[in-house]
Design a protein around this motif. Structure first.
Motif, PDB file in Angstrom:
ATOM      1  N   GLY A  35       1.399   8.473  -5.604  1.00  0.00           N
ATOM      2  CA  GLY A  35       0.746   9.032  -4.412  1.00  0.00           C
ATOM      3  C   GLY A  35       1.532   9.191  -3.074  1.00  0.00           C
ATOM      4  N   TRP A  36       0.625   9.980  -2.111  1.00  0.00           N
ATOM      5  CA  TRP A  36       1.244  10.192  -0.845  1.00  0.00           C
ATOM      6  C   TRP A  36       0.062   9.499  -0.093  1.00  0.00           C
ATOM      7  CZ3 TRP A  36       5.705  12.645   0.347  1.00  0.00           C
ATOM      8  CH2 TRP A  36       6.354  13.116  -0.690  1.00  0.00           C
ATOM      9  N   PHE A  37       0.788   9.147   1.175  1.00  0.00           N
ATOM     10  CA  PHE A  37       0.149   8.423   2.173  1.00  0.00           C
ATOM     11  C   PHE A  37       0.539   9.226   3.381  1.00  0.00           C
ATOM     12  CE2 PHE A  37      -2.389   5.083   0.046  1.00  0.00           C
ATOM     13  CZ  PHE A  37      -1.595   5.096  -1.243  1.00  0.00           C
ATOM     14  N   ARG A  38      -0.162   8.815   4.563  1.00  0.00           N
ATOM     15  CA  ARG A  38       0.308   9.242   5.856  1.00  0.00           C
ATOM     16  C   ARG A  38       0.267   8.245   6.971  1.00  0.00           C
ATOM     17  NH1 ARG A  38      -3.011  14.830   6.808  1.00  0.00           N
ATOM     18  NH2 ARG A  38      -5.014  13.664   7.319  1.00  0.00           N
ATOM     19  N   GLN A  39       0.686   8.251   7.861  1.00  0.00           N
ATOM     20  CA  GLN A  39       0.627   7.589   9.095  1.00  0.00           C
ATOM     21  C   GLN A  39       0.866   8.403  10.436  1.00  0.00           C
ATOM     22  OE1 GLN A  39       2.539   3.493   9.127  1.00  0.00           O
ATOM     23  NE2 GLN A  39       0.863   2.712  10.571  1.00  0.00           N
ATOM     24  N   ALA A  40      -0.155   8.321  11.257  1.00  0.00           N
ATOM     25  CA  ALA A  40       0.037   9.074  12.490  1.00  0.00           C
ATOM     26  C   ALA A  40       0.104   8.022  13.487  1.00  0.00           C
ATOM     27  CB  ALA A  40      -1.223  10.006  12.631  1.00  0.00           C
ATOM     28  N   PRO A  41       0.856   8.464  14.605  1.00  0.00           N
ATOM     29  CA  PRO A  41       1.036   7.531  15.797  1.00  0.00           C
ATOM     30  C   PRO A  41      -0.192   6.628  16.253  1.00  0.00           C
ATOM     31  CG  PRO A  41       2.249   9.552  15.966  1.00  0.00           C
ATOM     32  CD  PRO A  41       1.123   9.713  14.848  1.00  0.00           C
ATOM     33  N   GLY A  42      -0.204   5.276  16.209  1.00  0.00           N
ATOM     34  CA  GLY A  42      -1.448   4.631  16.514  1.00  0.00           C
ATOM     35  C   GLY A  42      -2.421   4.538  15.842  1.00  0.00           C
ATOM     36  N   LYS A  43      -2.000   4.700  14.490  1.00  0.00           N
ATOM     37  CA  LYS A  43      -3.159   4.876  13.491  1.00  0.00           C
ATOM     38  C   LYS A  43      -2.534   4.256  12.288  1.00  0.00           C
ATOM     39  CE  LYS A  43      -5.697   8.993  14.748  1.00  0.00           C
ATOM     40  NZ  LYS A  43      -6.531  10.261  14.335  1.00  0.00           N
ATOM     41  N   GLU A  44      -3.589   3.543  11.307  1.00  0.00           N
ATOM     42  CA  GLU A  44      -3.276   2.924  10.379  1.00  0.00           C
ATOM     43  C   GLU A  44      -2.678   3.982   9.107  1.00  0.00           C
ATOM     44  OE1 GLU A  44      -5.920  -0.925  10.627  1.00  0.00           O
ATOM     45  OE2 GLU A  44      -6.117   0.293   8.833  1.00  0.00           O
ATOM     46  N   ARG A  45      -2.122   3.441   8.245  1.00  0.00           N
ATOM     47  CA  ARG A  45      -1.565   4.302   7.169  1.00  0.00           C
ATOM     48  C   ARG A  45      -2.853   4.808   6.493  1.00  0.00           C
ATOM     49  NH1 ARG A  45       3.336   2.672   3.517  1.00  0.00           N
ATOM     50  NH2 ARG A  45       4.365   2.199   5.595  1.00  0.00           N
ATOM     51  N   GLU A  46      -2.938   5.942   5.950  1.00  0.00           N
ATOM     52  CA  GLU A  46      -4.207   6.533   5.175  1.00  0.00           C
ATOM     53  C   GLU A  46      -3.608   7.091   3.855  1.00  0.00           C
ATOM     54  OE1 GLU A  46      -6.391   9.210   7.501  1.00  0.00           O
ATOM     55  OE2 GLU A  46      -5.017  10.457   7.497  1.00  0.00           O
ATOM     56  N   PHE A  47      -4.621   6.905   2.858  1.00  0.00           N
ATOM     57  CA  PHE A  47      -4.342   7.654   1.495  1.00  0.00           C
ATOM     58  C   PHE A  47      -4.517   9.348   1.728  1.00  0.00           C
ATOM     59  CE2 PHE A  47      -4.689   8.887  -2.683  1.00  0.00           C
ATOM     60  CZ  PHE A  47      -5.741   9.864  -3.041  1.00  0.00           C
ATOM     61  N   VAL A  48      -3.638  10.100   1.041  1.00  0.00           N
ATOM     62  CA  VAL A  48      -3.789  11.571   1.032  1.00  0.00           C
ATOM     63  C   VAL A  48      -4.024  12.185  -0.252  1.00  0.00           C
ATOM     64  CG1 VAL A  48      -2.364  13.422   1.565  1.00  0.00           C
ATOM     65  CG2 VAL A  48      -1.885  11.570   3.002  1.00  0.00           C
ATOM     66  N   ALA A  49      -3.113  11.597  -1.200  1.00  0.00           N
ATOM     67  CA  ALA A  49      -3.351  12.229  -2.542  1.00  0.00           C
ATOM     68  C   ALA A  49      -2.842  11.209  -3.587  1.00  0.00           C
ATOM     69  CB  ALA A  49      -2.853  13.695  -2.673  1.00  0.00           C
ATOM     70  N   THR A  50      -3.322  11.494  -4.915  1.00  0.00           N
ATOM     71  CA  THR A  50      -2.650  10.771  -6.098  1.00  0.00           C
ATOM     72  C   THR A  50      -2.724  11.444  -7.269  1.00  0.00           C
ATOM     73  OG1 THR A  50      -2.826   8.530  -7.167  1.00  0.00           O
ATOM     74  CG2 THR A  50      -4.680   9.258  -6.661  1.00  0.00           C
ATOM     75  N   ILE A  51      -1.685  10.929  -8.076  1.00  0.00           N
ATOM     76  CA  ILE A  51      -1.742  11.824  -9.425  1.00  0.00           C
ATOM     77  C   ILE A  51      -1.341  10.861 -10.616  1.00  0.00           C
ATOM     78  CG2 ILE A  51       0.703  12.386  -8.864  1.00  0.00           C
ATOM     79  CD1 ILE A  51       0.021  15.257 -10.422  1.00  0.00           C
ATOM     80  N   SER A  52      -2.199  10.994 -11.687  1.00  0.00           N
ATOM     81  CA  SER A  52      -2.114   9.998 -12.858  1.00  0.00           C
ATOM     82  C   SER A  52      -0.695   9.981 -13.388  1.00  0.00           C
ATOM     83  CB  SER A  52      -2.890  10.061 -13.863  1.00  0.00           C
ATOM     84  OG  SER A  52      -2.974  11.413 -14.435  1.00  0.00           O
ATOM     85  N   TRP A  53      -0.167   9.069 -14.294  1.00  0.00           N
ATOM     86  CA  TRP A  53       1.134   9.274 -15.057  1.00  0.00           C
ATOM     87  C   TRP A  53       1.428  10.521 -15.665  1.00  0.00           C
ATOM     88  CZ3 TRP A  53       1.991   9.612 -19.888  1.00  0.00           C
ATOM     89  CH2 TRP A  53       0.685   9.349 -20.721  1.00  0.00           C
ATOM     90  N   SER A  54       0.282  11.142 -16.299  1.00  0.00           N
ATOM     91  CA  SER A  54       0.529  12.169 -17.120  1.00  0.00           C
ATOM     92  C   SER A  54       0.610  13.521 -16.240  1.00  0.00           C
ATOM     93  CB  SER A  54      -0.373  12.406 -18.188  1.00  0.00           C
ATOM     94  OG  SER A  54      -1.841  12.433 -17.563  1.00  0.00           O
ATOM     95  N   GLY A  55      -0.065  13.467 -15.196  1.00  0.00           N
ATOM     96  CA  GLY A  55      -0.446  14.534 -14.177  1.00  0.00           C
ATOM     97  C   GLY A  55      -1.762  15.038 -14.390  1.00  0.00           C
ATOM     98  N   GLY A  56      -2.416  14.688 -15.403  1.00  0.00           N
ATOM     99  CA  GLY A  56      -3.974  15.046 -15.570  1.00  0.00           C
ATOM    100  C   GLY A  56      -4.779  14.840 -14.799  1.00  0.00           C
ATOM    101  N   ARG A  57      -4.705  13.740 -14.154  1.00  0.00           N
ATOM    102  CA  ARG A  57      -5.747  13.578 -13.018  1.00  0.00           C
ATOM    103  C   ARG A  57      -5.038  13.490 -11.350  1.00  0.00           C
ATOM    104  NH1 ARG A  57      -7.850   8.178 -14.288  1.00  0.00           N
ATOM    105  NH2 ARG A  57      -5.727   7.815 -15.349  1.00  0.00           N
ATOM    106  N   THR A  58      -5.709  14.038 -10.639  1.00  0.00           N
ATOM    107  CA  THR A  58      -5.617  14.067  -9.135  1.00  0.00           C
ATOM    108  C   THR A  58      -6.691  13.754  -8.427  1.00  0.00           C
ATOM    109  OG1 THR A  58      -5.967  16.553  -9.050  1.00  0.00           O
ATOM    110  CG2 THR A  58      -3.736  15.873  -9.493  1.00  0.00           C
ATOM    111  N   TYR A  59      -6.408  13.214  -7.226  1.00  0.00           N
ATOM    112  CA  TYR A  59      -7.532  12.874  -6.390  1.00  0.00           C
ATOM    113  C   TYR A  59      -6.969  12.972  -5.044  1.00  0.00           C
ATOM    114  CZ  TYR A  59     -11.456  10.210  -4.291  1.00  0.00           C
ATOM    115  OH  TYR A  59     -12.381   9.794  -3.715  1.00  0.00           O
ATOM    116  N   TYR A  60      -7.836  13.770  -4.034  1.00  0.00           N
ATOM    117  CA  TYR A  60      -7.543  13.771  -2.714  1.00  0.00           C
ATOM    118  C   TYR A  60      -8.598  13.091  -1.688  1.00  0.00           C
ATOM    119  CZ  TYR A  60      -4.924  17.365  -5.177  1.00  0.00           C
ATOM    120  OH  TYR A  60      -3.854  17.945  -6.001  1.00  0.00           O
ATOM    121  N   ALA A  61      -7.946  12.817  -0.559  1.00  0.00           N
ATOM    122  CA  ALA A  61      -8.881  12.468   0.421  1.00  0.00           C
ATOM    123  C   ALA A  61      -9.620  13.700   1.063  1.00  0.00           C
ATOM    124  CB  ALA A  61      -7.996  11.950   1.670  1.00  0.00           C
TER     125      ALA A  61
END
Length: 117
Positions: A35-61
């Protein structure tokens, strides 16, 4: 133990593109969802995107859907995040993470993305 190292961050103008890459070592890469996450100044870390072990499934914020694309290469042990149509609000430190079961077990050190208006 899995080690994750991100690269590809930088400064880009609004509307531009960047491609982040995360290189994994020290484990069996294909055992992990990534997965990828991000954290902006003064904010909590948030989810961006994830991909399954095979690459067959993805999910996005919702905030990045249709602009960002996550992909992985289980031969090169890398996971990438292609970011298009970047906005100033995408400015953050971006982190790569690996998930074996329910928890995000391993994290990279982060790479800075700055989008100027």
């Amino acid at each position: 133990q899995v080690q994750l190292v991100e690269s590809g961050g930088g400064l880009v103008q609004a509307g531009g593109s960047l491609r982040l890459s995360c290189a994994a070592s020290g484990g069996t890469f294909s055992n992990y969802a990534m997965g990828w996450f991000r954290q902006a100044p003064g904010k909590e870390r948030e989810f961006v995107a994830t991909i399954s072990w095979s690459g067959g499934r993805t999910y996005y914020a919702n905030s990045v859907k249709d602009r960002f694309t996550i992909s992985r290469d289980n031969v090169k042990n890398t996971v990438d995040l292609q970011m298009n149509s970047l906005k100033p609000e995408d400015t953050a430190v971006y982190y790569c993470a690996a998930q074996a079961d329910e928890n995000w077990d391993y994290w990279g050190q982060g790479t800075q993305v700055t989008v100027s208006s």
